[in-house]
Scaffold this motif. Structure first.
Motif, PDB file in Angstrom:
ATOM      1  N   ALA A 125       0.834  -1.204   0.000  1.00 22.36           N
ATOM      2  CA  ALA A 125       0.000   0.000   0.000  1.00 22.36           C
ATOM      3  C   ALA A 125       0.868   1.253   0.000  1.00 22.36           C
ATOM      4  O   ALA A 125       0.561   2.240  -0.699  1.00 22.36           O
ATOM      5  CB  ALA A 125      -0.935  -0.004   1.209  1.00 22.36           C
ATOM      6  N   LEU A 126       1.940   1.236   0.755  1.00 23.63           N
ATOM      7  CA  LEU A 126       2.837   2.392   0.805  1.00 23.63           C
ATOM      8  C   LEU A 126       3.516   2.598  -0.542  1.00 23.63           C
ATOM      9  O   LEU A 126       3.662   3.739  -1.007  1.00 23.63           O
ATOM     10  CB  LEU A 126       3.876   2.202   1.905  1.00 23.63           C
ATOM     11  N   VAL A 127       3.932   1.517  -1.179  1.00 21.42           N
ATOM     12  CA  VAL A 127       4.556   1.619  -2.501  1.00 21.42           C
ATOM     13  C   VAL A 127       3.586   2.250  -3.493  1.00 21.42           C
ATOM     14  O   VAL A 127       3.957   3.148  -4.263  1.00 21.42           O
ATOM     15  CB  VAL A 127       5.015   0.230  -2.984  1.00 21.42           C
ATOM     16  N   ARG A 128       2.345   1.797  -3.477  1.00 18.62           N
ATOM     17  CA  ARG A 128       1.343   2.349  -4.407  1.00 18.62           C
ATOM     18  C   ARG A 128       1.125   3.834  -4.160  1.00 18.62           C
ATOM     19  O   ARG A 128       1.099   4.645  -5.104  1.00 18.62           O
ATOM     20  CB  ARG A 128       0.016   1.601  -4.264  1.00 18.62           C
ATOM     21  N   GLU A 129       0.957   4.210  -2.891  1.00 13.85           N
ATOM     22  CA  GLU A 129       0.693   5.605  -2.575  1.00 13.85           C
ATOM     23  C   GLU A 129       1.897   6.485  -2.903  1.00 13.85           C
ATOM     24  O   GLU A 129       1.743   7.592  -3.436  1.00 13.85           O
ATOM     25  CB  GLU A 129       0.339   5.731  -1.089  1.00 13.85           C
ATOM     26  N   ALA A 130       3.091   5.997  -2.606  1.00 15.84           N
ATOM     27  CA  ALA A 130       4.301   6.788  -2.840  1.00 15.84           C
ATOM     28  C   ALA A 130       4.548   6.978  -4.327  1.00 15.84           C
ATOM     29  O   ALA A 130       4.856   8.083  -4.785  1.00 15.84           O
ATOM     30  CB  ALA A 130       5.504   6.113  -2.180  1.00 15.84           C
ATOM     31  N   SER A 131       4.428   5.915  -5.106  1.00 16.62           N
ATOM     32  CA  SER A 131       4.685   6.027  -6.538  1.00 16.62           C
ATOM     33  C   SER A 131       3.645   6.908  -7.215  1.00 16.62           C
ATOM     34  O   SER A 131       3.967   7.688  -8.122  1.00 16.62           O
ATOM     35  CB  SER A 131       4.722   4.636  -7.183  1.00 16.62           C
ATOM     36  N   ALA A 132       2.389   6.820  -6.769  1.00 20.74           N
ATOM     37  CA  ALA A 132       1.345   7.665  -7.350  1.00 20.74           C
ATOM     38  C   ALA A 132       1.591   9.139  -7.030  1.00 20.74           C
ATOM     39  O   ALA A 132       1.452  10.016  -7.895  1.00 20.74           O
ATOM     40  CB  ALA A 132      -0.020   7.237  -6.833  1.00 20.74           C
ATOM     41  N   ALA A 133       1.978   9.427  -5.794  1.00 25.77           N
ATOM     42  CA  ALA A 133       2.196  10.816  -5.381  1.00 25.77           C
ATOM     43  C   ALA A 133       3.374  11.446  -6.112  1.00 25.77           C
ATOM     44  O   ALA A 133       3.331  12.616  -6.507  1.00 25.77           O
ATOM     45  CB  ALA A 133       2.414  10.882  -3.873  1.00 25.77           C
ATOM     46  N   ALA A 134       4.427  10.663  -6.299  1.00 25.99           N
ATOM     47  CA  ALA A 134       5.653  11.213  -6.875  1.00 25.99           C
ATOM     48  C   ALA A 134       5.732  11.025  -8.385  1.00 25.99           C
ATOM     49  O   ALA A 134       6.679  11.518  -9.013  1.00 25.99           O
ATOM     50  CB  ALA A 134       6.865  10.556  -6.219  1.00 25.99           C
ATOM     51  N   GLY A 135       4.762  10.312  -8.968  1.00 29.35           N
ATOM     52  CA  GLY A 135       4.847  10.017 -10.386  1.00 29.35           C
ATOM     53  C   GLY A 135       6.031   9.125 -10.698  1.00 29.35           C
ATOM     54  O   GLY A 135       6.709   9.286 -11.729  1.00 29.35           O
ATOM     55  N   ALA A 136       6.303   8.174  -9.805  1.00 31.62           N
ATOM     56  CA  ALA A 136       7.497   7.343  -9.898  1.00 31.62           C
ATOM     57  C   ALA A 136       7.205   6.010 -10.570  1.00 31.62           C
ATOM     58  O   ALA A 136       6.081   5.507 -10.567  1.00 31.62           O
ATOM     59  CB  ALA A 136       8.068   7.088  -8.508  1.00 31.62           C
ATOM     60  N   LEU A 137       8.254   5.415 -11.126  1.00 30.39           N
ATOM     61  CA  LEU A 137       8.193   4.047 -11.617  1.00 30.39           C
ATOM     62  C   LEU A 137       8.238   3.089 -10.435  1.00 30.39           C
ATOM     63  O   LEU A 137       8.797   3.418  -9.378  1.00 30.39           O
ATOM     64  CB  LEU A 137       9.380   3.774 -12.542  1.00 30.39           C
ATOM     65  N   THR A 138       7.687   1.905 -10.609  1.00 37.41           N
ATOM     66  CA  THR A 138       7.682   0.902  -9.544  1.00 37.41           C
ATOM     67  C   THR A 138       8.267  -0.399 -10.064  1.00 37.41           C
ATOM     68  O   THR A 138       7.869  -0.879 -11.129  1.00 37.41           O
ATOM     69  CB  THR A 138       6.248   0.639  -9.038  1.00 37.41           C
ATOM     70  N   GLY A 139       9.212  -0.953  -9.322  1.00 35.53           N
ATOM     71  CA  GLY A 139       9.825  -2.220  -9.714  1.00 35.53           C
ATOM     72  C   GLY A 139      10.912  -2.591  -8.730  1.00 35.53           C
ATOM     73  O   GLY A 139      11.005  -2.024  -7.637  1.00 35.53           O
ATOM     74  N   THR A 140      11.739  -3.537  -9.128  1.00 36.11           N
ATOM     75  CA  THR A 140      12.826  -4.002  -8.270  1.00 36.11           C
ATOM     76  C   THR A 140      14.002  -3.036  -8.322  1.00 36.11           C
ATOM     77  O   THR A 140      14.396  -2.582  -9.396  1.00 36.11           O
ATOM     78  CB  THR A 140      13.303  -5.393  -8.716  1.00 36.11           C
ATOM     79  N   VAL A 141      14.550  -2.728  -7.148  1.00 36.98           N
ATOM     80  CA  VAL A 141      15.819  -2.003  -7.070  1.00 36.98           C
ATOM     81  C   VAL A 141      16.859  -2.984  -6.540  1.00 36.98           C
ATOM     82  O   VAL A 141      16.680  -3.575  -5.472  1.00 36.98           O
ATOM     83  CB  VAL A 141      15.721  -0.760  -6.168  1.00 36.98           C
ATOM     84  N   LEU A 142      17.919  -3.177  -7.306  1.00 35.48           N
ATOM     85  CA  LEU A 142      18.974  -4.107  -6.935  1.00 35.48           C
ATOM     86  C   LEU A 142      20.010  -3.413  -6.056  1.00 35.48           C
ATOM     87  O   LEU A 142      20.335  -2.242  -6.267  1.00 35.48           O
ATOM     88  CB  LEU A 142      19.668  -4.653  -8.181  1.00 35.48           C
TER      89      LEU A 142
END
Length: 240
Positions: A125-142
């Motif tokens: 839920a936090l990932v969804r809210e954060a990416s939506a607010a910031a207009g960010a891409l969502t995926g794996t960070v290595l």
């Protein structure tokens, strides 16, 4: 909030308007923003980042002011073309890409050897809210201990981690420290260069730092809301 180096910490701090005071703790110094987060330049690499973050979390808990959320933040290499220069990435998986063993048949993650973990997953839920607010891409960070400098290694990482958007050096260490304290974690990265052959002339560090400041300006209400929700949820569970 943990970054690798002070310039990243300061880029995040510019998103929060309150005055900052330095709090010296054993082995680390936390910059506390009035009405905002604690900011830590935790050091480069997963080991030092884990140690510094764990020290700050322990000190806060002993002081009776435990943190409700840990954020790993900074600039990163992006896997082109999915994560272009200047883009913001929010991790839904924080994965240690080179923790394991090289064999004749290829790389084996440490989990295949029967040990530990290689991936931490931030709250969905936090990932969804954060990416939506910031207009960010969502995926794996290595997370890597050795930054990729060849096309061959970039291709190998993409093959092993097809959802990977970015590569950095601290997220998994920060996540390990957070997990040891039972605190949720988030990783936010601004892309400064493509993953692959090292071409410093193509790096856009300044643009990425500006994207980090702008991104956290948009993320601040989400993080503040999450902290209040998480704190209240913990209190309700305790009361039951």
């Amino acid at each position: 909030m943990a970054t690798a180096v002070p310039v990243e910490r300061d880029a995040v701090a510019r998103a929060f308007p309150g005055p900052v005071r330095e709090v010296a703790l054993p082995g680390v110094t936390v910059h506390e923003v009035t009405g905002g987060p604690g900011l830590l330049a935790a050091g480069v690499g997963p080991a030092l980042a884990a140690a510094s973050t764990a020290g700050a979390l322990t000190a806060a808990a002993l002081d009776g002011r435990p943190y409700d959320l840990v954020v790993s933040a900074g600039i990163a290499g992006g896997f082109a073309p999915r994560a272009p220069l200047g883009s913001l990435v929010v991790a839904d998986e924080i994965t240690a890409a080179d923790l394991g063993a090289e064999t004749a048949d290829g790389f084996l993650p440490v989990t295949d050897l029967g040990f530990g973990t290689v991936t931490h997953r931030p709250p969905a839920a936090l990932v969804r809210e954060a990416s939506a607010a910031a207009g960010a891409l969502t995926g794996t960070v290595l997370t890597v201990s050795t930054v990729t400098g060849t096309a061959a290694r970039a291709a190998a990482l993409r093959a092993r981690h097809p959802r990977a958007l970015a590569e950095a050096m601290e997220g998994f260490g920060v996540a390990e420290a957070a997990a040891a304290h039972g605190v949720p974690v988030l990783e936010v990265r601004a892309v400064s260069n493509p993953v692959g052959p090292r071409d410093r002339a193509a790096w856009r560090v300044g643009d990425a730092l500006n994207a980090l400041t702008e991104g956290f300006g948009k993320l601040a209400p989400v993080l503040e809301s999450w902290n209040r929700h998480d704190r209240n949820d913990r209190h309700e569970r305790h009361e039951q």
